[in-house]
Scaffold this active site. Structure first.
Site, PDB file in Angstrom:
ATOM      1  N   ASP A  10       0.873  -1.160   0.000  1.00  0.00           N
ATOM      2  CA  ASP A  10       0.000   0.000   0.000  1.00  0.00           C
ATOM      3  C   ASP A  10       0.920   1.223   0.000  1.00  0.00           C
ATOM      4  O   ASP A  10       2.058   1.142   0.438  1.00  0.00           O
ATOM      5  CB  ASP A  10      -0.877  -0.041   1.260  1.00  0.00           C
ATOM      6  CG  ASP A  10      -1.666   1.232   1.447  1.00  0.00           C
ATOM      7  OD1 ASP A  10      -2.408   1.616   0.518  1.00  0.00           O
ATOM      8  OD2 ASP A  10      -1.539   1.853   2.517  1.00  0.00           O
ATOM      9  N   ASP A  12      -0.046   5.133   0.759  1.00  0.00           N
ATOM     10  CA  ASP A  12      -0.264   6.137   1.811  1.00  0.00           C
ATOM     11  C   ASP A  12      -0.405   5.478   3.185  1.00  0.00           C
ATOM     12  O   ASP A  12      -1.238   4.606   3.377  1.00  0.00           O
ATOM     13  CB  ASP A  12      -1.514   6.964   1.501  1.00  0.00           C
ATOM     14  CG  ASP A  12      -1.379   7.712   0.182  1.00  0.00           C
ATOM     15  OD1 ASP A  12      -0.280   8.232  -0.090  1.00  0.00           O
ATOM     16  OD2 ASP A  12      -2.363   7.765  -0.573  1.00  0.00           O
TER      17      ASP A  12
END
Length: 186
Positions: A10, A12
Site C-alpha cells: 500500500d 499512503d
C-alpha cells in the site's frame, strides 16, 4: 507456472506519511526507514509492487496525470537507494463517492484482489509465496483474497485496524521496516 515472489505495498500510510489525498510531490515524505527496507526486500529477490486506492480521482480532487506525476517522483526518490518498483497499480474508482466514469463498483479497489491479480498475471508472480503490506483492513482483505500472506503496519491508519487484523490472524507490526524483517524471517 508463476515463479516470482513479490511484496505488494500500500502507498499512503505504509510507504509514505499519511496525508489526506496526497497529490503534491513536494509533500511526499517516506516513513523513516522505508527506502532501506525496500532495498532489503529487493536484494532478497522480491518484486516490489505498489497497489493503491486513489479515490481522489473518482471524487474529482485530482486526475490520473497527477497520480502518475506523484508516482514518478516516488520512483526517482527510491532510485537513489537502488530500489526499482516492478509495478505501480492504482484503483481510481469509488462505489458511492464519485463523478462520471469512476463512480463504479469494481474488482480493483482494495479489499478486492483485482490489482494484485492483474500484477500477478502481468509480472508472473506466485501469489501464495507473496505478501501484502498495508495500514488498513482493505489491504489485508485484498491480500487474503489474492492468496497472499498479509501484514498490517501500525503507521498511517493501522492502529485502528489492529483488533480486526488479530481476528483475521494477520500480524500487526510497527511499520514497514518491521514488516520487512518479518517477511525475511518467513
Amino acid at each position: 507456472m508463476a515463479s516470482k515472489r513479490a511484496v505488494f505495498l500500500d502507498r499512503d500510510g505504509t510507504i509514505n506519511v499519511e496525508k489526506d489525498y496526497l497529490i503534491d510531490p513536494a509533500e511526499f515524505e517516506f516513513i523513516p526507514g522505508v527506502p532501506e527496507a525496500l532495498q532489503k526486500l529487493q536484494q532478497a529477490g522480491f518484486l516490489l509492487v505498489v497497489v493503491s486506492n486513489q479515490s481522489g480521482v473518482a471524487r474529482g480532487y485530482f486526475g490520473l496525470d497527477d497520480v502518475d506525476r506523484l508516482h514518478a517522483h516516488m520512483k526517482v526518490l527510491l532510485k537513489e537507494y537502488g530500489v526499482v518498483l516492478a509495478g505501480v497499480y492504482i484503483c481510481p474508482h469509488h462505489p458511492t463517492s464519485g463523478v462520471g466514469k469512476y463512480k463504479i463498483e469494481c474488482d480493483c479497489r482494495k479489499g478486492e484482489p483485482g490489482m494484485l491479480l492483474q500484477a500477478a498475471r502481468e509480472l508472473d508472480i506466485d501469489l501464495p509465496k507473496s505478501f501484502m503490506v498495508g495500514d488498513k483492513d482493505a489491504d489485508f482483505q485484498a491480500g487474503s483474497a489474492a492468496g497472499c500472506s498479509s501484514i498490517l503496519v501500525r503507521t498511517g491508519h493501522g492502529e485502528k485496524w489492529v483488533q480486526k487484523a488479530h481476528e483475521n490472524n494477520v500480524p500487526a507490526v510497527a511499520d514497514l521496516p518491521a514488516a520487512v524483517e518479518k517477511i525475511l524471517q518467513a
